[in-house]
Design a protein around this motif. Sequence first.
Motif, PDB file in Angstrom:
ATOM      1  N   UNK A 197       0.814  -1.205   0.000  1.00 15.12           N
ATOM      2  CA  UNK A 197       0.000   0.000   0.000  1.00 15.12           C
ATOM      3  C   UNK A 197       0.848   1.256   0.000  1.00 15.12           C
ATOM      4  N   UNK A 198       2.020   1.206   0.637  1.00 19.00           N
ATOM      5  CA  UNK A 198       2.914   2.362   0.665  1.00 19.00           C
ATOM      6  C   UNK A 198       3.398   2.691  -0.738  1.00 19.00           C
ATOM      7  N   UNK A 199       3.751   1.678  -1.501  1.00 21.36           N
ATOM      8  CA  UNK A 199       4.198   1.893  -2.882  1.00 21.36           C
ATOM      9  C   UNK A 199       3.051   2.438  -3.728  1.00 21.36           C
ATOM     10  N   UNK A 200       1.854   1.883  -3.539  1.00 18.20           N
ATOM     11  CA  UNK A 200       0.690   2.362  -4.279  1.00 18.20           C
ATOM     12  C   UNK A 200       0.392   3.820  -3.953  1.00 18.20           C
ATOM     13  N   UNK A 201       0.595   4.197  -2.691  1.00 20.79           N
ATOM     14  CA  UNK A 201       0.361   5.589  -2.291  1.00 20.79           C
ATOM     15  C   UNK A 201       1.323   6.522  -3.012  1.00 20.79           C
ATOM     16  N   UNK A 202       2.599   6.126  -3.128  1.00 20.17           N
ATOM     17  CA  UNK A 202       3.571   6.960  -3.842  1.00 20.17           C
ATOM     18  C   UNK A 202       3.233   7.042  -5.331  1.00 20.17           C
ATOM     19  N   UNK A 203       2.776   5.929  -5.897  1.00 21.51           N
ATOM     20  CA  UNK A 203       2.365   5.942  -7.309  1.00 21.51           C
ATOM     21  C   UNK A 203       1.175   6.886  -7.489  1.00 21.51           C
ATOM     22  N   UNK A 204       0.244   6.845  -6.532  1.00 22.17           N
ATOM     23  CA  UNK A 204      -0.924   7.737  -6.600  1.00 22.17           C
ATOM     24  C   UNK A 204      -0.499   9.193  -6.582  1.00 22.17           C
ATOM     25  N   UNK A 205       0.508   9.521  -5.785  1.00 23.06           N
ATOM     26  CA  UNK A 205       0.995  10.902  -5.722  1.00 23.06           C
ATOM     27  C   UNK A 205       1.553  11.345  -7.077  1.00 23.06           C
ATOM     28  N   UNK A 206       2.300  10.464  -7.726  1.00 26.65           N
ATOM     29  CA  UNK A 206       2.852  10.788  -9.047  1.00 26.65           C
ATOM     30  C   UNK A 206       1.730  10.957 -10.065  1.00 26.65           C
ATOM     31  N   UNK A 207       0.740  10.069 -10.021  1.00 29.06           N
ATOM     32  CA  UNK A 207      -0.384  10.142 -10.961  1.00 29.06           C
ATOM     33  C   UNK A 207      -1.147  11.456 -10.770  1.00 29.06           C
ATOM     34  N   UNK A 208      -1.406  11.818  -9.518  1.00 32.45           N
ATOM     35  CA  UNK A 208      -2.125  13.068  -9.244  1.00 32.45           C
ATOM     36  C   UNK A 208      -1.311  14.263  -9.750  1.00 32.45           C
ATOM     37  N   UNK A 209       0.005  14.228  -9.553  1.00 32.64           N
ATOM     38  CA  UNK A 209       0.863  15.323 -10.032  1.00 32.64           C
ATOM     39  C   UNK A 209       0.764  15.457 -11.550  1.00 32.64           C
ATOM     40  N   UNK A 210       0.803  14.319 -12.251  1.00 31.32           N
ATOM     41  CA  UNK A 210       0.706  14.342 -13.712  1.00 31.32           C
ATOM     42  C   UNK A 210      -0.653  14.880 -14.144  1.00 31.32           C
ATOM     43  N   UNK A 211      -1.713  14.455 -13.468  1.00 33.53           N
ATOM     44  CA  UNK A 211      -3.056  14.950 -13.788  1.00 33.53           C
ATOM     45  C   UNK A 211      -3.123  16.461 -13.629  1.00 33.53           C
ATOM     46  N   UNK A 212      -2.567  16.960 -12.532  1.00 28.80           N
ATOM     47  CA  UNK A 212      -2.627  18.398 -12.263  1.00 28.80           C
ATOM     48  C   UNK A 212      -1.809  19.210 -13.262  1.00 28.80           C
ATOM     49  N   UNK A 213      -0.638  18.685 -13.649  1.00 27.67           N
ATOM     50  CA  UNK A 213       0.302  19.477 -14.443  1.00 27.67           C
ATOM     51  C   UNK A 213       0.254  19.199 -15.942  1.00 27.67           C
ATOM     52  N   UNK A 214      -0.301  18.049 -16.353  1.00 23.52           N
ATOM     53  CA  UNK A 214      -0.179  17.657 -17.751  1.00 23.52           C
ATOM     54  C   UNK A 214      -1.522  17.381 -18.430  1.00 23.52           C
ATOM     55  N   UNK A 215      -2.643  17.653 -17.764  1.00 16.78           N
ATOM     56  CA  UNK A 215      -3.938  17.388 -18.385  1.00 16.78           C
ATOM     57  C   UNK A 215      -4.797  18.645 -18.368  1.00 16.78           C
ATOM     58  N   UNK A 216      -5.771  18.678 -19.282  1.00 14.76           N
ATOM     59  CA  UNK A 216      -6.687  19.822 -19.333  1.00 14.76           C
ATOM     60  C   UNK A 216      -7.533  19.897 -18.071  1.00 14.76           C
ATOM     61  N   UNK A 217      -7.907  18.729 -17.516  1.00 12.97           N
ATOM     62  CA  UNK A 217      -8.672  18.728 -16.272  1.00 12.97           C
ATOM     63  C   UNK A 217      -7.864  19.360 -15.140  1.00 12.97           C
ATOM     64  N   UNK A 218      -6.588  19.037 -15.067  1.00 11.40           N
ATOM     65  CA  UNK A 218      -5.740  19.630 -14.044  1.00 11.40           C
ATOM     66  C   UNK A 218      -5.638  21.130 -14.194  1.00 11.40           C
ATOM     67  N   UNK A 219      -5.540  21.595 -15.452  1.00  8.66           N
ATOM     68  CA  UNK A 219      -5.489  23.039 -15.689  1.00  8.66           C
ATOM     69  C   UNK A 219      -6.798  23.700 -15.251  1.00  8.66           C
ATOM     70  N   UNK A 220      -7.910  23.078 -15.618  1.00 10.94           N
ATOM     71  CA  UNK A 220      -9.218  23.632 -15.233  1.00 10.94           C
ATOM     72  C   UNK A 220      -9.384  23.645 -13.718  1.00 10.94           C
ATOM     73  N   UNK A 221      -8.910  22.600 -13.069  1.00 11.08           N
ATOM     74  CA  UNK A 221      -9.013  22.522 -11.615  1.00 11.08           C
ATOM     75  C   UNK A 221      -8.230  23.658 -10.967  1.00 11.08           C
ATOM     76  N   UNK A 222      -7.012  23.894 -11.449  1.00 11.68           N
ATOM     77  CA  UNK A 222      -6.198  24.979 -10.891  1.00 11.68           C
ATOM     78  C   UNK A 222      -6.790  26.344 -11.223  1.00 11.68           C
TER      79      UNK A 222
END
Length: 347
Positions: A197-222
């Motif tokens: 679960x610890x590894x999955x949590x770190x993967x989730x953090x990377x995925x969320x970062x990519x969503x925020x910085x590299x997707x249109x949804x992330x741009x809209x959210x910000x």
Amino acid sequence: MRLEPIPNPTLARRLGLPAAALAATVVVASLLALLAGANPFAVLGQIVTGAVGSKFALLETLNRATPLIFTGLAVAVAFKAKLWNIGAEAQLYAGAIVAVLLGTGAVPSPFVLPVTAVFAMLAGALVLLGPALLKTRLGVDEVVTTLLFNFIMLLFVSYLLEGPMKDPMGMGWPKSEALLKEARLPRIAEGLRLHWGFVLAMIAAVVVYVIERRTSFGFEMRAVGSNFGAARFAGVPVNRVLIQTALLSGGLAALAGWSEVAGLKGHLSQDLSPGFGYTGIIVAMLALLNPLAVIGTAIFVAGIFVGSDAMSRAAGVPTYIADMLLASALLFMVLAILLTKMRVVRG
């Protein structure tokens, strides 16, 4: 006196003020130790030793950090869009309930882990969907609704553990049946308590970062979080973005409950979470809502809790110092964030 925005804060200001906030937190901890009749340097040293001073201590800190990463991410995502999700605790328990319902024989064993994870996220997302719809459709304050959901969910869990989900072999204790072996997250190494679960949590953090910085949804959210009115004027579908943000945030918080049940506890009990949902707010704020920084701050906060337990046993100092330490850290960090973006002007 009034606050005036700073258009382009300097690097020294952006890094120096948070560093000063952490230094002020250490000073407060030292004063609390003195009031408790202990040597401040010894207390701080025992906290560090208790958190990372041995292999066992380090692994316990990482175990404690796992749900905090998930709840910290949930809060960071929501707060980024100015959706004030105070109900991560309720979403956590929703994920834990689903983990038990599906992990005790309801799903064929080859698929049980991914299925329970997906449905746990769905349950957490649905729990936050209600407050999000109330906010977007009726203008109801989500701080109130998400906070109240925490109490509703705890009462619901209590009902389940005293009724439909109570373990008949539990000798009267209010806990659920144990998960099947196939529904448990494996340990990272044999003989260790740290699970995947610890590894999955770190993967989730990377995925969320990519969503925020590299997707249109992330741009809209910000964009929604930066200026609600301007985002709407520019054509951003604000209500849709808030609903999508709520679904993502609720799903992440639910993974905290799922990982605690599937990775560590093996069953559901009412004391599954000692406040992981609320502590996730501190984690997110200390990380300045940065998904990658959530990993470090979650480990830091977990280390304080684990180290404080060890310190309390060694020095005879109350563990409430840890709560005071985290509360001080949050207050100082919020002030540092404010002063990073604003300056105090007389007149």
